[in-house]
Scaffold this motif. Structure first.
Motif, mmCIF file in Angstrom:
data_model
loop_
_atom_site.group_PDB
_atom_site.id
_atom_site.type_symbol
_atom_site.label_atom_id
_atom_site.label_comp_id
_atom_site.label_asym_id
_atom_site.label_seq_id
_atom_site.Cartn_x
_atom_site.Cartn_y
_atom_site.Cartn_z
ATOM 1 N N GLN A 151 5.073 -2.248 -14.313
ATOM 2 C CA GLN A 151 4.990 -1.149 -13.650
ATOM 3 C C GLN A 151 4.274 -0.990 -12.424
ATOM 4 O O GLN A 151 4.849 -0.270 -11.575
ATOM 5 C CB GLN A 151 4.340 0.049 -14.970
ATOM 6 N N GLN A 152 3.038 -1.882 -12.411
ATOM 7 C CA GLN A 152 2.467 -1.638 -11.119
ATOM 8 C C GLN A 152 3.274 -2.648 -9.835
ATOM 9 O O GLN A 152 3.128 -2.371 -9.001
ATOM 10 C CB GLN A 152 1.031 -2.416 -11.376
ATOM 11 N N SER B 122 5.686 -0.432 -8.618
ATOM 12 C CA SER B 122 5.067 0.537 -7.661
ATOM 13 C C SER B 122 4.864 -0.159 -6.395
ATOM 14 O O SER B 122 4.933 0.484 -5.299
ATOM 15 C CB SER B 122 3.829 1.107 -8.220
ATOM 16 N N SER C 171 8.124 -0.078 -4.326
ATOM 17 C CA SER C 171 8.280 1.211 -3.969
ATOM 18 C C SER C 171 7.467 1.490 -2.430
ATOM 19 O O SER C 171 7.731 2.488 -1.645
ATOM 20 C CB SER C 171 8.121 2.495 -4.858
ATOM 21 N N GLN C 172 6.465 0.844 -2.395
ATOM 22 C CA GLN C 172 5.468 0.971 -0.971
ATOM 23 C C GLN C 172 6.007 0.137 -0.070
ATOM 24 O O GLN C 172 5.452 -0.306 0.959
ATOM 25 C CB GLN C 172 4.202 0.650 -1.550
#
Length: 176
Positions: A24-25, A28, A31-32
């Motif tokens: 999950q991290q 993320s 997504s950055q």
């Protein structure tokens, strides 16, 4: 210099690693804008694939500058191979070493001098290139720290990318 290649390699390594508890991290981070870039292309300066299969680039500040694309497939293959080696190294790395590094990141007083992989490199197979051992070790430690404390992924990721860029950039260039 650009850290896109190191970033893409580390991201793909983590993605390909077994026992990754921080998917999950990792998503993320993507997504950055960290990790594989849109359309499967990594963007660099001037870089061409020659008809004989060799890459050409030009010198910029004494370093070979990467061109418009580095094939994502090449990075994936290399990262997958490094992840396999990393899974073997994983067993060699003592929990105490990982916990010490986790504490350093949690305390935010991590200086480059404190990240010493030298002692751990001694445990690596002697027939392996030193640079490859250092690279895999740095990436495995990133995975182990993020598995221990997933919220540290972003900090550990960027520290590792900077380390690889400063210490092992030329080796990564030769591999890719």
């Amino acid at each position: 210099g650009s850290v896109q290649m190191e970033s893409a390699l580390l991201y793909t390594f983590l993605e390909a690693s077994s026992d990754c508890k921080f998917r999950q991290q990792l998503r993320s981070l993507q997504s950055q804008g960290i990790g594989p870039l849109v359309a499967g292309r990594y963007c660099y300066d001037d870089w061409e694939l020659q008809t004989d299969g060799n890459r050409s680039g030009h010198m910029q500040n004494g370093d070979l500058a990467f061109g418009p694309e580095v094939n994502e497939e090449v990075v994936r293959i290399i990262a997958a191979q490094l992840a396999e080696i990393g899974d073997q190294f994983d067993k060699e790395i003592k929990a105490r070493v990982v916990n010490d590094l986790v504490q350093h990141f949690l305390n935010e007083n991590l200086s480059r001098e404190e990240i010493t992989l030298e002692g751990l490199v001694q445990a690596m197979p002697s027939d392996m290139e030193r640079e490859k051992a250092m690279l895999v070790l740095a990436m495995v430690l990133t995975k182990k720290i993020a598995n221990t404390v997933p919220s540290l992924l972003q900090r550990v990721f960027s520290t590792t990318v900077n380390y690889i860029n400063q210490q092992l950039h030329n080796y990564v260039v030769r591999m890719v």
